[in-house]
Design a protein around this motif. Structure first.
Motif, mmCIF file in Angstrom:
data_model
loop_
_atom_site.group_PDB
_atom_site.id
_atom_site.type_symbol
_atom_site.label_atom_id
_atom_site.label_comp_id
_atom_site.label_asym_id
_atom_site.label_seq_id
_atom_site.Cartn_x
_atom_site.Cartn_y
_atom_site.Cartn_z
ATOM 1 N N ASP A 45 0.838 -1.125 -0.034
ATOM 2 C CA ASP A 45 0.155 0.111 -0.083
ATOM 3 C C ASP A 45 0.957 1.131 -0.007
ATOM 4 O O ASP A 45 0.282 2.538 0.067
ATOM 5 N N ASP A 46 2.206 1.302 -0.253
ATOM 6 C CA ASP A 46 2.959 2.384 -0.355
ATOM 7 C C ASP A 46 2.682 3.002 -1.648
ATOM 8 O O ASP A 46 2.706 2.184 -2.410
ATOM 9 N N MET A 47 2.820 4.423 -1.907
ATOM 10 C CA MET A 47 2.797 4.961 -3.288
ATOM 11 C C MET A 47 4.169 5.615 -3.643
ATOM 12 O O MET A 47 4.889 6.012 -2.713
ATOM 13 N N LEU A 48 4.508 4.711 -4.898
ATOM 14 C CA LEU A 48 5.908 5.166 -5.157
ATOM 15 C C LEU A 48 5.618 6.133 -6.549
ATOM 16 O O LEU A 48 4.960 5.963 -7.078
ATOM 17 N N THR A 49 6.713 6.958 -6.774
ATOM 18 C CA THR A 49 6.991 7.800 -7.822
ATOM 19 C C THR A 49 8.296 7.476 -8.344
ATOM 20 O O THR A 49 9.117 7.832 -7.953
ATOM 21 N N ILE A 50 8.386 7.287 -9.557
ATOM 22 C CA ILE A 50 9.375 6.544 -10.166
ATOM 23 C C ILE A 50 9.453 7.478 -11.416
ATOM 24 O O ILE A 50 8.996 7.299 -12.507
ATOM 25 N N LYS A 51 10.809 8.133 -11.688
ATOM 26 C CA LYS A 51 11.023 8.981 -12.771
ATOM 27 C C LYS A 51 12.175 8.127 -13.523
ATOM 28 O O LYS A 51 13.429 8.140 -13.055
ATOM 29 N N LYS A 52 11.846 7.731 -14.649
ATOM 30 C CA LYS A 52 12.854 7.069 -15.572
ATOM 31 C C LYS A 52 12.707 7.661 -17.057
ATOM 32 O O LYS A 52 11.618 7.467 -17.752
ATOM 33 N N LEU A 53 13.674 7.802 -17.657
ATOM 34 C CA LEU A 53 13.769 8.637 -18.909
ATOM 35 C C LEU A 53 12.831 9.812 -18.920
ATOM 36 O O LEU A 53 13.062 10.677 -18.242
ATOM 37 N N ASP A 54 11.942 9.754 -19.883
ATOM 38 C CA ASP A 54 10.996 10.914 -19.971
ATOM 39 C C ASP A 54 9.397 10.510 -19.206
ATOM 40 O O ASP A 54 8.743 11.208 -19.428
ATOM 41 N N PHE A 55 9.497 9.317 -18.524
ATOM 42 C CA PHE A 55 8.367 9.022 -18.224
ATOM 43 C C PHE A 55 8.288 9.135 -16.548
ATOM 44 O O PHE A 55 9.433 8.774 -15.961
ATOM 45 N N THR A 56 7.108 9.147 -16.017
ATOM 46 C CA THR A 56 6.957 9.158 -14.577
ATOM 47 C C THR A 56 5.907 8.207 -14.117
ATOM 48 O O THR A 56 4.884 8.124 -14.712
ATOM 49 N N TRP A 57 6.320 7.130 -13.360
ATOM 50 C CA TRP A 57 5.230 6.081 -12.877
ATOM 51 C C TRP A 57 4.749 6.716 -11.509
ATOM 52 O O TRP A 57 5.669 6.881 -10.670
ATOM 53 N N GLU A 58 3.489 6.418 -11.363
ATOM 54 C CA GLU A 58 2.877 6.402 -9.866
ATOM 55 C C GLU A 58 2.393 5.235 -9.545
ATOM 56 O O GLU A 58 1.200 4.825 -10.135
ATOM 57 N N VAL A 59 3.048 4.620 -8.859
ATOM 58 C CA VAL A 59 2.376 3.033 -8.514
ATOM 59 C C VAL A 59 2.217 2.834 -6.982
ATOM 60 O O VAL A 59 2.452 3.516 -6.201
ATOM 61 N N LYS A 60 1.116 1.971 -6.770
ATOM 62 C CA LYS A 60 0.840 1.592 -5.705
ATOM 63 C C LYS A 60 1.457 -0.006 -5.559
ATOM 64 O O LYS A 60 1.151 -0.888 -6.247
ATOM 65 N N VAL A 61 2.077 -0.235 -4.398
ATOM 66 C CA VAL A 61 2.799 -1.586 -4.015
ATOM 67 C C VAL A 61 1.500 -2.375 -3.501
ATOM 68 O O VAL A 61 0.895 -2.196 -2.718
ATOM 69 N N LEU A 62 1.584 -3.667 -4.391
ATOM 70 C CA LEU A 62 0.499 -4.706 -4.154
ATOM 71 C C LEU A 62 0.993 -5.654 -3.476
ATOM 72 O O LEU A 62 0.400 -6.454 -2.979
#
Length: 124
Positions: A45-62
């Motif tokens: 249930d942690d929220m991660l923000t991952i910046k990689k190259l030109d993209f940004t992922w906002e993911v919830k850990v399941l």
């Protein structure tokens, strides 16, 4: 609990754990909006923000995984937010349009053209 660098590697966001560690140290990965160290533990249930190259992922850990798993299983470890998906798809569309609009030669340069190009470059 598992280290953030291990989880990013296991979830296949990065090819190696050392690359994941480097990106976490550079501040390109945030847990619940805060910078973190590679040794920081990730929980469900942690929220991660991952910046990689030109993209940004906002993911919830399941789920958590200590070892690297296959791509089909890795996708089940997280859930990407709707806004993140829309932003990423929009940036992909823009980059595709930019690629298609760049001029491309019809064929490779001939030997004489390569020599001319080389001579022009060496004069500068």
């Amino acid at each position: 609990m598992i280290r953030i660098d291990k989880w990013l590697w296991a979830a296949r966001f990065y090819k190696t754990r050392s690359i994941a560690k480097k990106h976490v140290e550079q501040g390109k990965v945030r847990i619940n909006g805060q910078k973190c160290k590679p040794s920081r533990n990730v929980a469900v249930d942690d929220m991660l923000t991952i910046k990689k190259l030109d993209f940004t992922w906002e993911v919830k850990v399941l789920g958590l995984a200590e070892k690297r798993v296959g791509a089909k299983i890795a996708v089940t470890l997280y859930q990407e937010t709707e806004e993140s998906i829309k932003e990423r798809e929009a940036s992909i569309a823009i980059s595709r349009m930019e690629y298609q609009s760049t001029p491309k030669p019809d064929s490779r340069p001939t030997k004489k053209q390569r020599r001319d190009i080389k001579n022009l470059k060496s004069r500068q």
